[in-house]
Every structure is written in structure tokens, then in C-alpha cells.
Write a protein that holds these residues in place. Structure first.
Motif, PDB file in Angstrom:
ATOM      1  N   ASP A 170      -8.241   4.736  25.593  1.00  0.00           N
ATOM      2  CA  ASP A 170      -8.410   6.141  25.210  1.00  0.00           C
ATOM      3  C   ASP A 170      -8.881   6.329  23.770  1.00  0.00           C
ATOM      4  N   THR A 172     -11.364   7.292  21.755  1.00  0.00           N
ATOM      5  CA  THR A 172     -12.648   7.997  21.882  1.00  0.00           C
ATOM      6  C   THR A 172     -13.060   8.729  20.606  1.00  0.00           C
ATOM      7  N   SER A 173     -12.213   8.698  19.572  1.00  0.00           N
ATOM      8  CA  SER A 173     -12.538   9.320  18.295  1.00  0.00           C
ATOM      9  C   SER A 173     -11.900   8.488  17.190  1.00  0.00           C
ATOM     10  N   THR A 208     -15.457  -1.291  24.291  1.00  0.00           N
ATOM     11  CA  THR A 208     -15.421   0.154  24.485  1.00  0.00           C
ATOM     12  C   THR A 208     -16.542   0.589  25.417  1.00  0.00           C
ATOM     13  N   GLN A 210     -17.608   3.714  24.934  1.00  0.00           N
ATOM     14  CA  GLN A 210     -18.113   4.836  24.150  1.00  0.00           C
ATOM     15  C   GLN A 210     -19.329   4.430  23.315  1.00  0.00           C
TER      16      GLN A 210
END
Length: 230
Positions: A170, A172-173, A208, A210
Motif C-alpha cells: 500500500d 502509494t505516496s 512496486t 506504482q
């Protein structure tokens, strides 16, 4: 083979201390079960963390003494900070309920699989956390292989003596900083709300799905891979 079991409560904190290597697996049971083939001893007990005193002295990396003392409960009151403690003199295996929260200390390797709570782990050699829900504080004297759903904190640092493979599902930032055998690089995922610093004596592989954006001054990226779909 020596084996001991104890009944655990939901979301129990379990402290595991091993002189050698340990494998810890989550299982569908309320029991904590530990076993070892070593003659160096195995104990499983429930106790209060506040009743444990610890004295430790070291010069550099050399530990001169590391003594644990049980502090008497003079007040006679019940303690609310009870934990299960497993101690082994050498190698062994521990089965824990899925919801357990773990603190693991091992002189050699730690291998954790299928735990739905938080894992803090300190390994003298290799560290592997697979299918673990929450990553706490971890370090490894040699390699580190992390595959977790989430992490604690917004500004964290993890270190290993050799190669690191790092996947947090998770994440993501995040602003990522890496210092490994190839040098230093920085990157950002999303808005960079969290900060992760990975330090390695070998190579770091960041896993990742992302988009990863390189950051100044050099706009360099290290080794980045997609997570396995198997």
C-alpha cells in the motif's frame, strides 16, 4: 525434539528470542507452539514486560554481558502488559495464531510467513518477512527480503548488511531514499507523503506497481521491479 505450547489471546504480543535461526508461521489455531531439536533449551512462558529488567554492556560489536532479571511484583497487582515469551538456545520453529503481533530477536536467520499482525524483527544474518500485514522496526546483519501490506510510521529507516528486496503493497505516496553499494538515489511515488530510507551494504531492489519518479540533483533510479503476480 522438544515442544511446548501455550494458549494465546486475540492479537497477542509474542516475543521470540533465539540463539540461532527461527522460522515463524501463522496458523489457524489459538495455540503458540514452539519446537526445537537442539539440546540448548526451550522455554515458553507468559509474563509482564514491566517485570523484566535487562542489563547489557558492549564495546563496539563485542557484547560483554547481556543479563535479564525478573523484577518481583511487590504491589501484588495484576499486570495488563502480559506477553508470551518464547526462548530457544539454538534453531527452532514457532507456530503462532494469524492475528499475533511479533517481536523477534535471532542470532542468525529469521523467516516469518503468514502473520496478519505487526512484526518487529532483528536478525544477526538473514531476514525474510513474507505475507505479513504490518512491518514494524526491522534490521538484518546480512540480507533482507520484505513483502508486507503496510508499514508503521510516516518516516522510517531500514538497514541491512547486504542485499535488500523491499515491497510494501500500500505504499502509494512516498519519498524514497536509498543508499546501497551503487551509491545514493532518491525517488518519489505519488505525492511523497511518507518517507522511507533504505540502507544496504549490497544492492537494494525496490518492488512496486506504482510509477516511480526520479528526484534531483542527479535524477538517478536504482533497481526497481514489479511485484510477482503468482
Amino acid at each position: 525434539m522438544t515442544q511446548r505450547s501455550i494458549l494465546a489471546r486475540k492479537n497477542e504480543t509474542i516475543i521470540i528470542k533465539v540463539g540461532g535461526s527461527v522460522t515463524v508461521k501463522g496458523h489457524d489455531s489459538d495455540l503458540v507452539t514452539a519446537e526445537t531439536e537442539s539440546k540448548w533449551g526451550l522455554t515458553v512462558d507468559r509474563r509482564s514486560e514491566s517485570q523484566i529488567g535487562r542489563a547489557r554492556a558492549a564495546i563496539g560489536e563485542r557484547v560483554l554481558f547481556d543479563v535479564r532479571l525478573k523484577v518481583p511484583n511487590i504491589s501484588g497487582k495484576n499486570n495488563s502488559d502480559e506477553v508470551i515469551e518464547v526462548q530457544m538456545g539454538a534453531n527452532g520453529e514457532v507456530l503462532v495464531p494469524f492475528s499475533s503481533n511479533l517481536k523477534i530477536y535471532a542470532g542468525r536467520d529469521i523467516d516469518v510467513q503468514g502473520v496478519h499482525g505487526q512484526v518487529d524483527a532483528y536478525s544477526g544474518a538473514k531476514l525474510s518477512l513474507q505475507d505479513v500485514y504490518r512491518l514494524g522496526n526491522v534490521s538484518a546483519g546480512w540480507t533482507m527480503n520484505i513483502d508486507c501490506q503496510t508499514i508503521i510510521g510516516n518516516d522510517v529507516t531500514f538497514g541491512a548488511g547486504s542485499d535488500v528486496r523491499f515491497h510494501i503493497a500500500d505504499l502509494t505516496s512516498v519519498r524514497l531514499r536509498v543508499k546501497d553499494i551503487g551509491g545514493y538515489w532518491e525517488a518519489r511515488i505519488g505525492n511523497g507523503e511518507k518517507s522511507v530510507y533504505l540502507k544496504s551494504g549490497g544492492d537494494v531492489t525496490f518492488v512496486t506497481d506504482q510509477k516511480v519518479e526520479p528526484l534531483p540533483p542527479n535524477y538517478i533510479l536504482g533497481k526497481i521491479e514489479k511485484p510477482s503476480t503468482i
